[in-house]
Motif scaffolding. Structure first.
Motif, PDB file in Angstrom:
ATOM      1  N   ASN A  77       0.807  -1.225   0.000  1.00  6.81           N
ATOM      2  CA  ASN A  77       0.000   0.000   0.000  1.00  6.81           C
ATOM      3  C   ASN A  77       0.836   1.270   0.000  1.00  6.81           C
ATOM      4  OD1 ASN A  77      -2.289  -1.643   0.208  1.00  6.81           O
ATOM      5  ND2 ASN A  77      -2.138  -1.673   2.430  1.00  6.81           N
ATOM      6  N   LEU A  78       2.152   1.132   0.099  1.00  2.40           N
ATOM      7  CA  LEU A  78       3.016   2.315   0.196  1.00  2.40           C
ATOM      8  C   LEU A  78       3.492   2.776  -1.170  1.00  2.40           C
ATOM      9  CD1 LEU A  78       5.274   1.457   3.257  1.00  2.40           C
ATOM     10  CD2 LEU A  78       3.356   3.022   3.172  1.00  2.40           C
ATOM     11  N   THR A  79       3.623   4.080  -1.304  1.00  2.00           N
ATOM     12  CA  THR A  79       4.184   4.639  -2.531  1.00  2.00           C
ATOM     13  C   THR A  79       5.496   5.369  -2.268  1.00  2.00           C
ATOM     14  OG1 THR A  79       2.823   6.611  -2.239  1.00  2.00           O
ATOM     15  CG2 THR A  79       1.942   4.885  -3.675  1.00  2.00           C
ATOM     16  N   ASP A  80       5.704   5.827  -1.039  1.00  2.00           N
ATOM     17  CA  ASP A  80       6.921   6.559  -0.684  1.00  2.00           C
ATOM     18  C   ASP A  80       8.119   5.603  -0.660  1.00  2.00           C
ATOM     19  OD1 ASP A  80       8.925   7.526   1.545  1.00  2.00           O
ATOM     20  OD2 ASP A  80       7.881   9.307   0.788  1.00  2.00           O
ATOM     21  N   VAL A  81       9.120   5.906  -1.461  1.00  2.00           N
ATOM     22  CA  VAL A  81      10.293   5.045  -1.610  1.00  2.00           C
ATOM     23  C   VAL A  81      11.059   4.914  -0.289  1.00  2.00           C
ATOM     24  CG1 VAL A  81      12.504   4.786  -2.824  1.00  2.00           C
ATOM     25  CG2 VAL A  81      10.483   5.591  -4.060  1.00  2.00           C
ATOM     26  N   GLU A  82      11.193   6.008   0.437  1.00  2.00           N
ATOM     27  CA  GLU A  82      11.935   5.975   1.701  1.00  2.00           C
ATOM     28  C   GLU A  82      11.208   5.123   2.745  1.00  2.00           C
ATOM     29  OE1 GLU A  82      13.683   9.028   5.058  1.00  2.00           O
ATOM     30  OE2 GLU A  82      13.292   9.798   3.047  1.00  2.00           O
ATOM     31  N   ASP A  83       9.890   5.277   2.824  1.00  2.00           N
ATOM     32  CA  ASP A  83       9.106   4.455   3.755  1.00  2.00           C
ATOM     33  C   ASP A  83       9.247   2.974   3.409  1.00  2.00           C
ATOM     34  OD1 ASP A  83       8.216   6.653   5.160  1.00  2.00           O
ATOM     35  OD2 ASP A  83       6.241   6.707   4.198  1.00  2.00           O
ATOM     36  N   LYS A  84       9.172   2.671   2.107  1.00  2.00           N
ATOM     37  CA  LYS A  84       9.317   1.281   1.675  1.00  2.00           C
ATOM     38  C   LYS A  84      10.684   0.724   2.064  1.00  2.00           C
ATOM     39  CE  LYS A  84       6.292   0.462  -2.197  1.00  2.00           C
ATOM     40  NZ  LYS A  84       6.187   0.075  -3.593  1.00  2.00           N
ATOM     41  N   ALA A  85      11.727   1.498   1.833  1.00  2.00           N
ATOM     42  CA  ALA A  85      13.086   1.051   2.146  1.00  2.00           C
ATOM     43  C   ALA A  85      13.246   0.804   3.646  1.00  2.00           C
ATOM     44  CB  ALA A  85      14.108   2.071   1.664  1.00  2.00           C
ATOM     45  N   ASN A  86      12.688   1.692   4.462  1.00  2.00           N
ATOM     46  CA  ASN A  86      12.777   1.517   5.917  1.00  2.00           C
ATOM     47  C   ASN A  86      12.065   0.253   6.373  1.00  2.00           C
ATOM     48  OD1 ASN A  86      14.320   3.826   6.373  1.00  2.00           O
ATOM     49  ND2 ASN A  86      12.528   5.119   6.625  1.00  2.00           N
ATOM     50  N   ILE A  87      10.898   0.010   5.828  1.00  2.00           N
ATOM     51  CA  ILE A  87      10.146  -1.183   6.218  1.00  2.00           C
ATOM     52  C   ILE A  87      10.844  -2.443   5.710  1.00  2.00           C
ATOM     53  CG2 ILE A  87       7.965  -2.428   5.904  1.00  2.00           C
ATOM     54  CD1 ILE A  87       6.569   0.308   6.128  1.00  2.00           C
ATOM     55  N   GLU A  88      11.417  -2.380   4.523  1.00  2.00           N
ATOM     56  CA  GLU A  88      12.153  -3.542   4.015  1.00  2.00           C
ATOM     57  C   GLU A  88      13.342  -3.875   4.913  1.00  2.00           C
ATOM     58  OE1 GLU A  88      12.844  -2.312  -0.024  1.00  2.00           O
ATOM     59  OE2 GLU A  88      10.922  -3.131  -0.696  1.00  2.00           O
ATOM     60  N   LEU A  89      14.013  -2.852   5.454  1.00  2.11           N
ATOM     61  CA  LEU A  89      15.110  -3.095   6.399  1.00  2.11           C
ATOM     62  C   LEU A  89      14.594  -3.751   7.680  1.00  2.11           C
ATOM     63  CD1 LEU A  89      17.263   0.152   6.073  1.00  2.11           C
ATOM     64  CD2 LEU A  89      17.928  -2.177   5.424  1.00  2.11           C
ATOM     65  N   LEU A  90      13.469  -3.276   8.175  1.00  2.00           N
ATOM     66  CA  LEU A  90      12.880  -3.872   9.372  1.00  2.00           C
ATOM     67  C   LEU A  90      12.480  -5.328   9.123  1.00  2.00           C
ATOM     68  CD1 LEU A  90      10.628  -0.952  10.670  1.00  2.00           C
ATOM     69  CD2 LEU A  90      12.799  -1.736  11.637  1.00  2.00           C
ATOM     70  N   ILE A  91      11.944  -5.594   7.941  1.00  2.00           N
ATOM     71  CA  ILE A  91      11.572  -6.971   7.581  1.00  2.00           C
ATOM     72  C   ILE A  91      12.812  -7.855   7.562  1.00  2.00           C
ATOM     73  CG2 ILE A  91      10.762  -8.435   5.685  1.00  2.00           C
ATOM     74  CD1 ILE A  91       8.732  -6.175   5.016  1.00  2.00           C
ATOM     75  N   GLU A  92      13.884  -7.354   6.987  1.00  2.00           N
ATOM     76  CA  GLU A  92      15.115  -8.143   6.924  1.00  2.00           C
ATOM     77  C   GLU A  92      15.674  -8.405   8.323  1.00  2.00           C
ATOM     78  OE1 GLU A  92      17.342 -10.646   5.111  1.00  2.00           O
ATOM     79  OE2 GLU A  92      15.799  -9.515   4.071  1.00  2.00           O
ATOM     80  N   ASP A  93      15.637  -7.401   9.187  1.00  2.00           N
ATOM     81  CA  ASP A  93      16.074  -7.594  10.579  1.00  2.00           C
ATOM     82  C   ASP A  93      15.215  -8.647  11.268  1.00  2.00           C
ATOM     83  OD1 ASP A  93      18.108  -5.741  10.361  1.00  2.00           O
ATOM     84  OD2 ASP A  93      17.023  -4.144  11.400  1.00  2.00           O
ATOM     85  N   ALA A  94      13.913  -8.561  11.071  1.00  2.00           N
ATOM     86  CA  ALA A  94      13.005  -9.524  11.693  1.00  2.00           C
ATOM     87  C   ALA A  94      13.268 -10.927  11.156  1.00  2.00           C
ATOM     88  CB  ALA A  94      11.549  -9.122  11.452  1.00  2.00           C
ATOM     89  N   ARG A  95      13.530 -11.055   9.867  1.00  2.00           N
ATOM     90  CA  ARG A  95      13.842 -12.374   9.290  1.00  2.00           C
ATOM     91  C   ARG A  95      15.116 -12.958   9.903  1.00  2.00           C
ATOM     92  NH1 ARG A  95      12.320 -10.954   3.105  1.00  2.00           N
ATOM     93  NH2 ARG A  95      10.156 -11.626   3.197  1.00  2.00           N
ATOM     94  N   MET A  96      16.110 -12.115  10.133  1.00  2.00           N
ATOM     95  CA  MET A  96      17.333 -12.599  10.786  1.00  2.00           C
ATOM     96  C   MET A  96      17.019 -13.062  12.203  1.00  2.00           C
ATOM     97  SD  MET A  96      20.427 -10.209   9.288  1.00  2.00           S
ATOM     98  CE  MET A  96      19.994  -8.806  10.250  1.00  2.00           C
ATOM     99  N   GLY A  97      16.132 -12.341  12.896  1.00  2.00           N
ATOM    100  CA  GLY A  97      15.708 -12.757  14.224  1.00  2.00           C
ATOM    101  C   GLY A  97      14.969 -14.078  14.201  1.00  2.00           C
ATOM    102  N   ILE A  98      14.111 -14.264  13.207  1.00  2.00           N
ATOM    103  CA  ILE A  98      13.379 -15.529  13.054  1.00  2.00           C
ATOM    104  C   ILE A  98      14.366 -16.666  12.849  1.00  2.00           C
ATOM    105  CG2 ILE A  98      11.818 -16.827  11.535  1.00  2.00           C
ATOM    106  CD1 ILE A  98      10.374 -14.080  11.045  1.00  2.00           C
ATOM    107  N   LEU A  99      15.350 -16.445  11.996  1.00  2.00           N
ATOM    108  CA  LEU A  99      16.366 -17.464  11.734  1.00  2.00           C
ATOM    109  C   LEU A  99      17.146 -17.795  13.006  1.00  2.00           C
ATOM    110  CD1 LEU A  99      17.836 -19.259   9.710  1.00  2.00           C
ATOM    111  CD2 LEU A  99      19.303 -17.317   9.169  1.00  2.00           C
ATOM    112  N   ALA A 100      17.551 -16.779  13.749  1.00  2.00           N
ATOM    113  CA  ALA A 100      18.292 -17.004  15.000  1.00  2.00           C
ATOM    114  C   ALA A 100      17.437 -17.792  15.990  1.00  2.00           C
ATOM    115  CB  ALA A 100      18.724 -15.668  15.606  1.00  2.00           C
ATOM    116  N   ASN A 101      16.176 -17.423  16.120  1.00  2.00           N
ATOM    117  CA  ASN A 101      15.277 -18.155  17.010  1.00  2.00           C
ATOM    118  C   ASN A 101      15.148 -19.608  16.584  1.00  2.00           C
ATOM    119  OD1 ASN A 101      14.111 -16.369  19.086  1.00  2.00           O
ATOM    120  ND2 ASN A 101      13.408 -15.181  17.352  1.00  2.00           N
ATOM    121  N   SER A 102      14.964 -19.824  15.291  1.00  2.00           N
ATOM    122  CA  SER A 102      14.791 -21.185  14.777  1.00  2.00           C
ATOM    123  C   SER A 102      16.021 -22.034  15.045  1.00  2.00           C
ATOM    124  CB  SER A 102      14.494 -21.148  13.272  1.00  2.00           C
ATOM    125  OG  SER A 102      13.277 -20.490  13.043  1.00  2.00           O
TER     126      SER A 102
END
Length: 152
Positions: A117-142
């Motif tokens: 739903n986002l169009t702002d490039v900066e907002d998208k980039a920030n959320i993509e970084l948060l997603i990547e951090d969360a994925r690394m956390g998921i991997l560490a937990n697993s």
């Protein structure tokens, strides 16, 4: 001092690793606000508590933020999921790996949906970084969960 001034001083204190001052200012910001702004200020408090390694208080504070945001946006909202990102960090540090993984997974799913739903490039980039951090956390937990299962 108004809210913007307090938040600015708080961020400077965090940058200087003066967490005592940052926490004091964050609590002032919470006291000055209501409803949604209060929730985001509470997440600032939780962030500082995480930096101080005070994970139990950070978790309780993030839960308070979630209790404000969930009725406003719904349990499946990105705003509520953002709280789960904090809780995922907290639970990981409290050795509650399965709960942490679930919180982080919920955040990733919600954030991916929110990205569409986002169009702002900066907002998208920030959320993509948060997603990547969360994925690394998921991997560490697993990995920790799997290791613990092998050790039993």
């Amino acid at each position: 001092m108004n809210l913007e001034q307090i938040q600015s001083k708080m961020m400077m204190a965090v940058d200087e690793e003066d967490y005592h001052l940052a926490l004091e200012l964050a609590h002032k910001a919470v006291d000055l606000t209501d409803s949604e702004k209060k929730a985001w200020c509470l997440l600032n408090v939780a962030d500082i508590l995480i930096k101080q390694k005070n994970y139990e208080k950070a978790g309780k504070t993030a839960i308070k933020a979630g209790q404000i945001l969930q009725p406003m946006y719904g349990a499946d909202s990105y705003e509520y999921a953002y709280v789960c990102l904090y809780l995922g960090k907290v639970y990981f540090n409290l050795n509650k790996y399965e709960v942490s993984r679930q919180c982080l997974d919920f955040f990733v799913q919600s954030a991916k949906s929110h990205l569409r739903n986002l169009t702002d490039v900066e907002d998208k980039a920030n959320i993509e970084l948060l997603i990547e951090d969360a994925r690394m956390g998921i991997l560490a937990n697993s990995e920790i969960i799997q290791h613990n299962m092998l050790m039993e």
